[in-house]
Design an enzyme around this catalytic site. Structure first.
Site, mmCIF file in Angstrom:
data_model
loop_
_atom_site.group_PDB
_atom_site.id
_atom_site.type_symbol
_atom_site.label_atom_id
_atom_site.label_comp_id
_atom_site.label_asym_id
_atom_site.label_seq_id
_atom_site.Cartn_x
_atom_site.Cartn_y
_atom_site.Cartn_z
ATOM 1 N N LYS A 75 0.865 -1.179 0.000
ATOM 2 C CA LYS A 75 0.000 0.000 0.000
ATOM 3 C C LYS A 75 0.899 1.226 0.000
ATOM 4 C CE LYS A 75 -4.534 0.880 0.467
ATOM 5 N NZ LYS A 75 -5.696 0.126 0.018
ATOM 6 N N GLY B 6 -20.756 6.339 4.598
ATOM 7 C CA GLY B 6 -19.819 6.705 3.540
ATOM 8 C C GLY B 6 -20.358 6.306 2.184
ATOM 9 N N VAL B 7 -20.804 7.304 1.412
ATOM 10 C CA VAL B 7 -21.352 6.999 0.084
ATOM 11 C C VAL B 7 -20.491 7.662 -0.993
ATOM 12 C CG1 VAL B 7 -23.696 6.335 0.658
ATOM 13 C CG2 VAL B 7 -23.138 8.774 0.515
ATOM 14 N N GLY B 8 -19.221 7.297 -0.975
ATOM 15 C CA GLY B 8 -18.307 7.711 -2.033
ATOM 16 C C GLY B 8 -18.433 6.735 -3.187
ATOM 17 N N LYS B 9 -17.290 6.399 -3.794
ATOM 18 C CA LYS B 9 -17.319 5.569 -5.004
ATOM 19 C C LYS B 9 -17.960 4.198 -4.733
ATOM 20 C CE LYS B 9 -12.849 6.027 -5.728
ATOM 21 N NZ LYS B 9 -12.028 7.078 -5.129
ATOM 22 N N GLY C 131 -19.594 3.135 -1.682
ATOM 23 C CA GLY C 131 -20.842 3.201 -0.923
ATOM 24 C C GLY C 131 -22.030 3.597 -1.786
HETATM 25 P P1 NAI Z 1 -14.268 7.490 -1.459
HETATM 26 O O1 NAI Z 1 -13.232 8.452 -1.020
HETATM 27 O O2 NAI Z 1 -14.820 7.582 -2.843
HETATM 28 O O3 NAI Z 1 -15.513 7.548 -0.451
HETATM 29 C C1 NAI Z 1 -15.393 7.638 0.916
HETATM 30 C C2 NAI Z 1 -16.611 8.445 1.409
HETATM 31 O O4 NAI Z 1 -16.651 8.386 2.836
HETATM 32 C C3 NAI Z 1 -16.565 9.914 1.015
HETATM 33 O O5 NAI Z 1 -17.800 10.284 0.449
HETATM 34 C C4 NAI Z 1 -16.309 10.630 2.341
HETATM 35 O O6 NAI Z 1 -16.899 11.930 2.378
HETATM 36 C C5 NAI Z 1 -16.982 9.697 3.313
HETATM 37 N N1 NAI Z 1 -16.538 9.766 4.702
HETATM 38 C C6 NAI Z 1 -15.300 10.001 5.203
HETATM 39 N N2 NAI Z 1 -15.303 9.896 6.544
HETATM 40 C C7 NAI Z 1 -16.569 9.579 6.890
HETATM 41 C C8 NAI Z 1 -17.211 9.343 8.124
HETATM 42 N N3 NAI Z 1 -16.557 9.399 9.285
HETATM 43 N N4 NAI Z 1 -18.529 9.039 8.119
HETATM 44 C C9 NAI Z 1 -19.228 8.978 6.967
HETATM 45 N N5 NAI Z 1 -18.674 9.202 5.763
HETATM 46 C C10 NAI Z 1 -17.358 9.502 5.728
HETATM 47 O O7 NAI Z 1 -13.653 6.047 -1.176
HETATM 48 P P2 NAI Z 1 -14.130 4.641 -1.773
HETATM 49 O O8 NAI Z 1 -13.307 4.307 -2.959
HETATM 50 O O9 NAI Z 1 -15.606 4.610 -1.885
HETATM 51 O O10 NAI Z 1 -13.655 3.656 -0.611
HETATM 52 C C11 NAI Z 1 -14.386 3.531 0.591
HETATM 53 C C12 NAI Z 1 -13.662 2.564 1.512
HETATM 54 O O11 NAI Z 1 -13.575 1.294 0.881
HETATM 55 C C13 NAI Z 1 -12.229 2.968 1.866
HETATM 56 O O12 NAI Z 1 -11.935 2.546 3.185
HETATM 57 C C14 NAI Z 1 -11.393 2.171 0.876
HETATM 58 O O13 NAI Z 1 -10.089 1.934 1.368
HETATM 59 C C15 NAI Z 1 -12.203 0.896 0.808
HETATM 60 N N6 NAI Z 1 -11.999 0.150 -0.418
HETATM 61 C C16 NAI Z 1 -12.259 0.737 -1.634
HETATM 62 C C17 NAI Z 1 -12.065 0.021 -2.804
HETATM 63 C C18 NAI Z 1 -12.421 0.586 -4.135
HETATM 64 O O14 NAI Z 1 -12.498 -0.184 -5.114
HETATM 65 N N7 NAI Z 1 -12.644 1.879 -4.250
HETATM 66 C C19 NAI Z 1 -11.537 -1.363 -2.772
HETATM 67 C C20 NAI Z 1 -11.374 -1.896 -1.452
HETATM 68 C C21 NAI Z 1 -11.568 -1.145 -0.317
#
Ligand code: NAI
Length: 363
Positions: A80, A180-183, A185
């Site tokens: 990582k 967490g509803v990023g990519k 969620g």
């Molecule tokens: P992202 O950055 O697109 O979304 C994360 C979301 O969580 C953002 O909308 C952010 O505003 C929100 N957030 C941050 N702190 C928060 C809190 N305390 N409470 C509520 N919301 C909060 O990231 P992504 O790609 O969706 O990844 C999410 C998680 O999944 C991360 O931990 C990442 O390491 C893990 N992950 C992601 C993968 C992927 O394919 N993108 C693969 C495997 C794991």
């Protein structure tokens, strides 16, 4: 700040600190294990409060990648990286390309990908400096953003947990609270709504949660309260540490199944969850869809999205195997999953003493 001691304790092979004065790049690459293959794991870009916080994070994340790849049956090790800084300001073209060149210096021991704070566009820039940046755009030979595959894997894990706790894989009517509803969620929420589940969401970026609510009609709650929402499944999909001695007593769910890496904040968190009768599907088992997708990019013949999606279904199978093994042996689900990973690393890794030699390879 000592670096070697935490590496010894965590079993890490190599930690590389990267500094480029011309761009201000400050990054750390951690390789936990290459026993099963090149260390694969994303690059996180975050404004860590200090260098020590970045090091702690990258070491923990790299170790989890070793276990994730091993349980998913992949021929990859764990690694990582973190770029220290606010992604909104530090990620210039020059900085990302400088970082790509550092990744390249590792000669394939570490393959990077996107993570929190980095995107497919960032991988495209790194790719101009190194072929060791995965998840770049399809036209560059990459597999693109892995988030959809990750969400598909989380959904498959939810079905397996449903069969385990309620005897059904159907998700209609199941109440899911997503933190967490990023990519990942947001993609998960869309799939769950399609399945007829009842979804509640929260995000520290309130506008993001509201936009999703407007699109899907899902309920929005405060991010500090989402773990307390009465539901069947709590799904941490933000940053790590959602499950702690403070939050676990407040959970009002039957199971935890989410994408976030490093969900357990305290060493006894898995045991506390088990004592509360909450089924915890280990994060590194559940969120393997993204890395499975990337593995397909590196397979002979290149990336095929249909084949990748079919392979992601394995996440449901490994989740079921871990839950069964935990019950059968009286272990926490984390112990059962780690056991599965360690057995495979031990067994397959042991065959690596059988070496081939190139005539000019005298190592
Ligand atoms: P992202 O950055 O697109 O979304 C994360 C979301 O969580 C953002 O909308 C952010 O505003 C929100 N957030 C941050 N702190 C928060 C809190 N305390 N409470 C509520 N919301 C909060 O990231 P992504 O790609 O969706 O990844 C999410 C998680 O999944 C991360 O931990 C990442 O390491 C893990 N992950 C992601 C993968 C992927 O394919 N993108 C693969 C495997 C794991």
């Amino acid at each position: 700040m000592p670096v070697l001691q935490p590496m010894v304790e965590g079993g890490h092979e190599q930690v590389v600190h990267c500094h480029d004065p011309s761009t201000g790049l400050r990054a750390i690459i951690a390789i936990h294990s290459t026993r099963l293959g090149p260390a694969l794991g994303g690059t996180r870009c975050l404004p860590y409060p200090d260098e020590e916080a970045a090091l702690v994070d990258v070491l923990r994340l790299a170790r989890a990648m070793t276990y994730k790849a091993a349980v998913a049956g992949l021929d990859f090790g764990g690694g990582k990286a973190v770029i220290i800084g606010d992604p909104a300001t530090v990620k210039t073209e020059a900085l990302l390309r400088a970082y790509g060149r550092f990744v390249d210096t590792l000669g394939g021991r570490y393959l990077t990908a996107e993570d929190v704070g980095t995107s497919q566009a960032d991988m495209d820039l790194m790719r101009r400096e190194t072929t060791r940046a995965t998840g770049a755009s399809r036209w560059l030979g990459g597999s693109g953003d892995p988030s959809a595959a990750t969400a598909a894997g989380v959904l498959a894990a939810m079905r397996s947990v449903g069969r385990h706790v309620a005897g059904t894989t159907a998700l209609a009517g199941v109440r899911v609270a997503i933190a967490g509803v990023g990519k990942v969620g947001a993609g998960l929420a869309r799939r769950l709504v399609d399945e007829g589940a009842s979804v509640t969401v929260a995000d520290t970026d309130g506008a993001r949660a509201e936009a999703l609510s407007a699109e899907l009609g899902v309920q929005v709650v405060d991010p500090t309260a989402v773990h307390r929402v009465p539901c069947d499944v709590f799904s941490p999909c933000a940053l790590g540490g959602a499950l702690s001695r403070a939050t676990i007593p407040e959970l009002a769910c039957r199971a935890v199944v989410g994408a976030a890496n490093n969900q357990l904040a305290d060493p006894d968190a898995a045991r506390l969850l088990a004592e509360r009768g909450i089924t915890y599907a280990p994060d590194f088992v559940v969120n393997a869809g993204g890395i499975i997708n990337i593995a397909e990019e590196l397979a002979p013949g290149g990336y095929d999205p249909d084949r990748a999606l079919a392979r992601v279904a394995v996440v449901g199978d490994t989740t079921s195997a871990v839950l069964r093994s935990a019950v059968a042996q009286g272990l926490t689900t984390v112990e059962a999953a780690e056991q599965l990973a360690e057995r495979r690393i031990g067994a397959v890794g042991a065959t690596r003493h059988l070496r081939t030699f190139d005539p000019i390879d005298r190592r």
